[in-house]
Design an enzyme around this catalytic site. Structure first.
Site, PDB file in Angstrom:
ATOM      1  N   ASP A   8       0.818  -1.211   0.000  1.00  0.00           N
ATOM      2  CA  ASP A   8       0.000   0.000   0.000  1.00  0.00           C
ATOM      3  C   ASP A   8       0.852   1.260   0.000  1.00  0.00           C
ATOM      4  O   ASP A   8       0.605   2.202  -0.750  1.00  0.00           O
ATOM      5  CB  ASP A   8      -0.973  -0.002   1.184  1.00  0.00           C
ATOM      6  CG  ASP A   8      -0.328  -0.462   2.495  1.00  0.00           C
ATOM      7  OD1 ASP A   8       0.851  -0.897   2.485  1.00  0.00           O
ATOM      8  OD2 ASP A   8      -1.006  -0.390   3.537  1.00  0.00           O
ATOM      9  N   TYR A   9       1.884   1.267   0.818  1.00  0.00           N
ATOM     10  CA  TYR A   9       2.803   2.415   0.907  1.00  0.00           C
ATOM     11  C   TYR A   9       3.510   2.646  -0.431  1.00  0.00           C
ATOM     12  O   TYR A   9       3.558   3.771  -0.948  1.00  0.00           O
ATOM     13  CB  TYR A   9       3.808   2.138   2.018  1.00  0.00           C
ATOM     14  CG  TYR A   9       4.988   3.074   2.091  1.00  0.00           C
ATOM     15  CD1 TYR A   9       4.870   4.326   2.682  1.00  0.00           C
ATOM     16  CD2 TYR A   9       6.238   2.690   1.608  1.00  0.00           C
ATOM     17  CE1 TYR A   9       5.964   5.177   2.784  1.00  0.00           C
ATOM     18  CE2 TYR A   9       7.331   3.528   1.706  1.00  0.00           C
ATOM     19  CZ  TYR A   9       7.193   4.770   2.288  1.00  0.00           C
ATOM     20  OH  TYR A   9       8.279   5.604   2.385  1.00  0.00           O
TER      21      TYR A   9
END
Length: 260
Positions: free
Chosen positions: A165-166
């Site tokens: 996600d990051y």
């Protein structure tokens, strides 16, 4: 060196650093303060830390609370900055990051990753940067000069930790960096990204085992882990007159660990 109309000495710049109350953001703010710039220390929750940092240079620093995900709050922050300093922001450093645990074992893998994980990071990283850029543009165009520096990650090139996600959110920010650079160049505004890996030491890496630092250090040509202060130096380059012809670039600052 004589500055062109599209370049300002660091000492004449008004710099806004998002997420600047601690960690890398605080190092970025201090790097510009050390060069004589005026700096807005943006924060979300860490009011005490932000005020303490601003107090290090009370004539040239201002702490302002704003959630970068909220466009109205961002516009209010830019308006308050202009009232306080009497001029618009010339340099924007997009460093703010939503709450995130830098612990690979605790992050969701391919089978458990959800859109909510991705959206949480996209909101804070990509939407936050869009909000700050849009709020900064009128003042930069008024001055005929602007510097936008986005903070990325070397996990694009070396995805050794499952921060899906990051990394996806930072990849979206890289895309914005390059498309905005194309559109804003005629206004005298440059847009670049600085990408790093593990830094020694920030709040995010404070719990990292020494063995991990040693492994990374041994893998770099410099045989050491990059510090937040060294990383911040690259932001000074992009913001300075010496970076006036650099735009749309992603500079990896990690001691040579990753080759872009």
């Amino acid at each position: 060196m004589t500055a062109s109309p599209s370049a300002l000495p660091l000492s004449e710049q008004l710099v806004l650093v998002t997420g600047a109350s601690r960690g890398l953001g605080a190092c970025l703010a201090r790097a510009f303060l050390a060069q004589g710039a005026r700096v807005v220390v943006n924060y979300l929750n860490s009011a005490e830390a932000a005020e303490a940092l601003a107090a290090e240079a009370p004539e040239r620093a201002l702490a302002v609370q704003a959630d970068v995900r909220d466009p109205e709050a961002v516009r209010a922050m830019f308006a308050a900055t202009r009232v306080h300093f009497g001029e618009p922001v010339t340099t924007l450093i997009n460093n703010a990051l939503p709450d995130f645990s830098f612990n690979g074992d605790a992050r969701p893998g391919p089978d458990t990753l959800t859109w909510e994980h991705l959206d949480h990071q996209l909101q804070g990283v990509a939407r936050g940067a869009l909000n700050t850029v849009q709020a900064a543009l009128p003042g930069m165009r008024e001055r005929g000069v602007g510097r936008i520096v986005n903070i990325g990650t070397n996990l694009f090139q070396n995805p050794v930790v499952p921060y899906h996600d990051y990394t996806a959110a930072k990849a979206a920010l890289l895309s914005l960096t390059r498309t905005l650079a194309h559109d804003l160049g005629p206004d005298g505004i440059t847009v670049n990204m600085i990408s790093g890996g593990l830094l020694r030491t920030t709040d995010a890496s404070a719990a990292t085992p020494e063995a991990v630092f040693e492994l990374i250090a041994a893998s770099t040509p410099l045989r050491r882990v990059t510090t937040p202060e060294e990383f911040a130096d690259a932001a000074l380059l992009f913001a300075s007159p010496w970076g006036r012809a650099i735009t749309g670039q992603n500079l990896v600052v990690d001691g040579g660990l990753v080759k872009d």
